[in-house]
Write a protein that holds these residues in place. Structure first.
Motif, PDB file in Angstrom:
ATOM      1  N   LYS A   1      28.182  41.941  37.297  1.00  0.00           N
ATOM      2  CA  LYS A   1      28.961  42.249  37.838  1.00  0.00           C
ATOM      3  C   LYS A   1      29.915  41.505  38.601  1.00  0.00           C
ATOM      4  N   VAL A   2      29.265  40.667  39.225  1.00  0.00           N
ATOM      5  CA  VAL A   2      29.818  39.506  40.467  1.00  0.00           C
ATOM      6  C   VAL A   2      30.398  38.475  39.155  1.00  0.00           C
ATOM      7  N   TRP A   3      30.015  37.933  38.004  1.00  0.00           N
ATOM      8  CA  TRP A   3      30.336  37.329  37.187  1.00  0.00           C
ATOM      9  C   TRP A   3      31.596  37.624  36.637  1.00  0.00           C
ATOM     10  N   ASN A   4      31.492  39.000  36.070  1.00  0.00           N
ATOM     11  CA  ASN A   4      32.705  39.682  35.296  1.00  0.00           C
ATOM     12  C   ASN A   4      33.899  39.794  36.446  1.00  0.00           C
ATOM     13  N   ALA A   5      33.789  40.211  37.809  1.00  0.00           N
ATOM     14  CA  ALA A   5      34.663  40.627  38.727  1.00  0.00           C
ATOM     15  C   ALA A   5      35.447  39.090  39.209  1.00  0.00           C
TER      16      ALA A   5
ATOM     17  N   ILE B   1      44.092  28.785  43.957  1.00  0.00           N
ATOM     18  CA  ILE B   1      43.465  30.137  43.598  1.00  0.00           C
ATOM     19  C   ILE B   1      44.188  31.062  43.107  1.00  0.00           C
ATOM     20  N   ALA B   2      45.449  31.060  43.665  1.00  0.00           N
ATOM     21  CA  ALA B   2      46.524  32.076  43.164  1.00  0.00           C
ATOM     22  C   ALA B   2      46.754  31.949  41.745  1.00  0.00           C
ATOM     23  N   ILE B   3      47.290  30.789  41.390  1.00  0.00           N
ATOM     24  CA  ILE B   3      47.678  30.214  39.943  1.00  0.00           C
ATOM     25  C   ILE B   3      46.255  31.032  39.120  1.00  0.00           C
ATOM     26  N   LEU B   4      44.947  30.465  39.317  1.00  0.00           N
ATOM     27  CA  LEU B   4      44.139  30.698  38.581  1.00  0.00           C
ATOM     28  C   LEU B   4      44.004  32.563  38.502  1.00  0.00           C
ATOM     29  N   ALA B   5      44.288  32.973  39.485  1.00  0.00           N
ATOM     30  CA  ALA B   5      44.089  34.369  39.652  1.00  0.00           C
ATOM     31  C   ALA B   5      45.375  35.133  38.483  1.00  0.00           C
ATOM     32  N   ILE B   6      46.580  34.449  38.827  1.00  0.00           N
ATOM     33  CA  ILE B   6      47.539  35.017  38.065  1.00  0.00           C
ATOM     34  C   ILE B   6      47.518  35.033  36.730  1.00  0.00           C
ATOM     35  N   ILE B   7      47.390  33.669  36.259  1.00  0.00           N
ATOM     36  CA  ILE B   7      47.334  33.413  34.900  1.00  0.00           C
ATOM     37  C   ILE B   7      46.167  34.035  34.067  1.00  0.00           C
ATOM     38  N   ASP B   8      46.403  34.631  33.002  1.00  0.00           N
ATOM     39  CA  ASP B   8      45.480  35.393  32.223  1.00  0.00           C
ATOM     40  C   ASP B   8      45.103  34.705  30.963  1.00  0.00           C
ATOM     41  N   TYR B   9      44.021  33.843  31.232  1.00  0.00           N
ATOM     42  CA  TYR B   9      43.379  33.156  30.097  1.00  0.00           C
ATOM     43  C   TYR B   9      42.733  33.938  29.169  1.00  0.00           C
ATOM     44  N   SER B  10      42.333  35.073  29.514  1.00  0.00           N
ATOM     45  CA  SER B  10      41.399  35.809  28.815  1.00  0.00           C
ATOM     46  C   SER B  10      41.718  36.175  27.394  1.00  0.00           C
ATOM     47  N   ALA B  11      41.096  35.991  26.224  1.00  0.00           N
ATOM     48  CA  ALA B  11      41.462  36.532  24.945  1.00  0.00           C
ATOM     49  C   ALA B  11      41.167  37.981  24.786  1.00  0.00           C
ATOM     50  N   PRO B  12      41.993  38.519  23.757  1.00  0.00           N
ATOM     51  CA  PRO B  12      41.451  39.915  23.751  1.00  0.00           C
ATOM     52  C   PRO B  12      39.998  40.266  23.242  1.00  0.00           C
ATOM     53  N   THR B  13      39.194  41.182  23.737  1.00  0.00           N
ATOM     54  CA  THR B  13      38.040  41.498  23.402  1.00  0.00           C
ATOM     55  C   THR B  13      37.857  42.167  22.124  1.00  0.00           C
ATOM     56  N   SER B  14      38.868  42.543  21.490  1.00  0.00           N
ATOM     57  CA  SER B  14      38.902  43.231  20.327  1.00  0.00           C
ATOM     58  C   SER B  14      39.889  42.986  19.245  1.00  0.00           C
TER      59      SER B  14
ATOM     60  N   LEU C   1      37.909  32.765  37.862  1.00  0.00           N
ATOM     61  CA  LEU C   1      37.461  31.543  38.119  1.00  0.00           C
ATOM     62  C   LEU C   1      36.864  30.880  36.767  1.00  0.00           C
ATOM     63  N   HIS C   2      36.464  31.596  35.710  1.00  0.00           N
ATOM     64  CA  HIS C   2      35.796  30.971  34.470  1.00  0.00           C
ATOM     65  C   HIS C   2      36.439  31.586  33.316  1.00  0.00           C
ATOM     66  N   PRO C   3      37.970  31.560  33.002  1.00  0.00           N
ATOM     67  CA  PRO C   3      38.613  32.076  32.017  1.00  0.00           C
ATOM     68  C   PRO C   3      37.876  31.945  30.585  1.00  0.00           C
ATOM     69  N   GLN C   4      37.946  33.171  29.935  1.00  0.00           N
ATOM     70  CA  GLN C   4      37.265  33.120  28.563  1.00  0.00           C
ATOM     71  C   GLN C   4      37.672  31.909  27.813  1.00  0.00           C
ATOM     72  N   GLN C   5      38.927  32.237  27.482  1.00  0.00           N
ATOM     73  CA  GLN C   5      39.650  31.099  26.429  1.00  0.00           C
ATOM     74  C   GLN C   5      40.398  29.965  27.308  1.00  0.00           C
ATOM     75  N   SER C   6      39.572  29.091  27.417  1.00  0.00           N
ATOM     76  CA  SER C   6      39.842  27.939  28.236  1.00  0.00           C
ATOM     77  C   SER C   6      39.171  26.660  27.664  1.00  0.00           C
ATOM     78  N   PHE C   7      39.466  25.467  28.067  1.00  0.00           N
ATOM     79  CA  PHE C   7      38.600  24.530  27.852  1.00  0.00           C
ATOM     80  C   PHE C   7      37.680  24.131  28.905  1.00  0.00           C
TER      81      PHE C   7
END
Length: 648
Positions: free
Chosen positions: A325-329, A172-185, A333-339
């Protein structure tokens, strides 16, 4: 057994470890039962490592829930552990009760999985469940069974439990720390020439031209679009590239057919090299400000895989804001840019949300009487974007309406005044795809609600365009209106996403209004969604990509359109959802039409049929014997267009 002279705090910690172990194992067993059918489907459109990733994400999430739930149970059980004399028996009784509940839950899940796999009726499923409860309760009268149940998981060492919990916490900590999200702009490319006009692209989900008054339907479903089309170009024979959302959208963006871009499934995505092949990318690179406002989760998650194409991406525009709100928060758990598959994760997350918040959010969305994706809300978002956009923009607005469930807010009762089909649950009682003809009355009632939902979407569109026109926001804007696919309520085919390629499923609208256009026109040759990408690029003054083979429709647009006769054009459609993207196409259907005749081939069996599209109710009839030359001509067109795809 409890260690001798164990104090109260250590007993609580040991109980928490024990309950965490029991609940984790129980939830993971339930997960294995529930995931077996989906995993078989995942392997059609994601790789084995991606499937393992999806399983791991859900497993970690459930183990975290088990840790939290066991903590709550430990707090509630703490009064029973205070007395040292009864601490051992209380510990065993609590663990035994939780073990029994877990076993009961897992067997209940197993019954549900078997019932679903066998497509049992609700009454049969209820009988099986009642029988199971009776057997379970009777088994508790056996002393040996009760002892074994109370001693469940006693063989697991506390050290093993601690290691497992530590591993879960680390994951859980690894998923929380790693920033998978791609830039939104992203920043638009620097170009010497500023885009000469804006492009507004509006698509409706599951909008069939067969149910639009604009295309001759007898119900007044689209009065606003009728008015809009009086100063636009209406393509009367425009067809979708597939019979459901994702492959159709992929065809729109790339200008390629599903068998070419590799998007066959609802959860499909563009992979290299096709992930770079998009008209939106070309517009962005040419200096356009690009954005999208999307209400359909399917369309949103397909688009979000390629965020570099858009300067912003709004969606999914959803009526239930608390859920979003819950999904975005919990994005870690579901990084935007991942497989993997964000759409599958979104759907599972929503099910869990409904399960936990039964009162705050209806446990079954199909019991709703108002759509969760109101079209007016989507256009309100789009209007906000237009108000702040600079000149030289491309904006895609994808409206979920009139996709099922058909739950209009403004026009409910317009075409069906009675109480029938007023919830999604009643509409979904019929099976999607083929239905027996004795259900035609029910399907016809559902069609009335569908037509009312079209009227809702039409009204929202009309209000949006009229306001934007009045404010001068569309004076220098090309407005394109279309759909991803259609919807069927006749000839034994209900809704869409079928290999049958019936006329209502694939006949969709296309209306293009040029800046300053004052007169309308109707263009009667056949075209399909591969034409949209080259058309939009030419309208933007951007060179078409070499891989795009569709015909640009620009010469037939506007007041100054060419007066030449209609070309000898064909439109193609594919349904390949039963094939794996990792192997050669083995099943599905491919079709071609000239606007009058349609030729459809079953890829697996090679069986083919020639149809008259002017008589959509006879789509099962093969007219090849009556018109062998036309069948041969269209067969040759399919083989030339998709060499090697069809069996000889």
């Amino acid at each position: 057994m409890a260690p001798p002279n164990e104090n109260f705090s250590r007993a609580l910690i040991r109980l928490w470890f024990r309950l965490t172990t029991i609940l984790s194992i129980g939830l993971l067993v339930a997960l294995a039962l529930l995931l077996y059918p989906p995993v078989l489907g995942w392997l059609f459109y994601i790789s084995i490592p991606e499937a393992l990733y999806e399983i791991a994400c859900r497993g970690v999430f459930l183990c975290a829930i088990a840790m939290a739930a066991s903590l709550l149970l430990t707090v509630l059980a703490s009064p029973f552990l205070r007395a040292p004399a009864s601490r051992t028996s209380a510990f065993q009784n609590i663990a035994g009760c939780v073990s029994g509940a877990v076993v009961f839950f897992d067997l209940f899940v197993a019954v549900g999985v078997v019932a679903d796999a066998e497509k049992l009726s609700h009454s049969a499923e209820l009988r099986i469940f009642l029988l199971y409860i009776a057997v379970f309760l009777l088994s508790l009268f056996n002393r040996n069974w009760r002892k074994r149940l109370a001693a469940q998981f006693d063989g697991i060492k506390p050290k093993t439990t601690r290691i497992a919990i530590g591993a879960i916490a680390a994951a859980i900590a690894i998923l929380a720390i790693i920033d998978y999200s791609a830039p939104t702009s992203a920043q638009s490319a620097s170009v010497a020439v500023h885009p000469k006009r804006n492009i507004l692209f509006v698509t409706f989900d599951a909008l069939s031209a067969e149910d639009m008054s604009l295309y001759g339907y007898d119900r007044p479903t689209t009065p606003m679009l009728d008015r809009f089309a009086k100063s636009g170009s209406v393509f009367t024979h425009f067809y979708s590239g597939s019979t459901f959302t994702t492959p159709s959208l992929a065809t729109i963006f790339t200008g390629l057919e599903p068998s070419e871009d590799g998007v066959y499934h609802l959860q499909g995505r563009l992979r290299a090299p096709h992930d770079e092949q998009s008209f939106v990318r070309a517009l962005h690179d040419a200096g356009y400000t690009t954005g999208a406002t999307i209400s359909s989760p399917m369309a949103y998650f397909f688009t979000s895989w390629r965020p570099r194409e858009f300067d912003w991406l709004d969606g999914p525009v959803y009526r239930t804001k608390d859920f979003l709100k819950v999904w975005n928060a919990t994005s870690w758990l579901h990084p935007q840019q991942s497989f993997g598959s964000r759409l599958d994760e979104f759907n599972d997350f929503e099910k869990a949300f409904r399960l936990v918040l039964v009162n705050g959010y209806d446990a079954d969305p199909f019991k709703h009487t108002v759509s969760r994706f109101p079209p007016a809300q989507v256009f309100a978002h789009a209007r906000q974007e237009i108000d702040r956009l600079p000149e030289g923009y491309f904006l895609w607005v994808h409206v979920f309406a009139p996709h099922h469930p058909y739950l209009p807010a403004e026009h409910m009762g317009k075409f069906l005044p009675g109480p029938e089909m007023r919830t999604g649950q009643s509409q979904m009682a019929m099976p999607q795809g083929e239905y027996p003809m004795q259900m035609q009355d029910l399907v016809t009632q559902a069609r009335a609600r569908y037509d009312e939902f079209i009227a809702d979407a039409d009204t929202a569109f009309g209000q949006f365009v009229n306001k934007a026109d009045a404010d001068g926001k569309l004076a220098n804007t090309v407005v394109i209106v279309s759909a991803d696919h259609g919807e069927s309520f006749q000839a034994g085919v209900y809704q869409h996403d079928t290999p049958f390629q019936t006329v209502p499923e694939i006949h969709i609208p296309l209306v293009v209004r040029m800046p300053g256009q004052t007169t309308g026109s109707r263009i009667d040759f056949a075209a399909d969604q591969t034409s949209l990408a080259p058309t939009i690029l030419e309208l933007a003054g951007v060179s078409r990509a070499p891989w795009m083979h569709g015909r640009s429709l620009v010469p037939w647009l506007g007041d100054q359109r060419e007066a030449s006769s209609a070309p000898d054009a064909l439109a193609f459609c594919q349904y390949l959802a039963t094939s794996s993207v990792f192997r050669p196409v083995s099943s599905g259907s491919v079709g071609v039409t000239d606007g009058v005749n349609q030729y459809v081939v079953n890829v697996k069996t090679g069986q083919a049929s020639l149809r008259d599209m002017r008589q959509p109710l006879t789509w099962k009839v093969d007219r090849s014997a009556q018109n062998p030359e036309k069948a041969k001509e269209l067969r040759a067109a399919l083989e030339a267009r998709f060499p090697g795809l069809l069996k000889k």
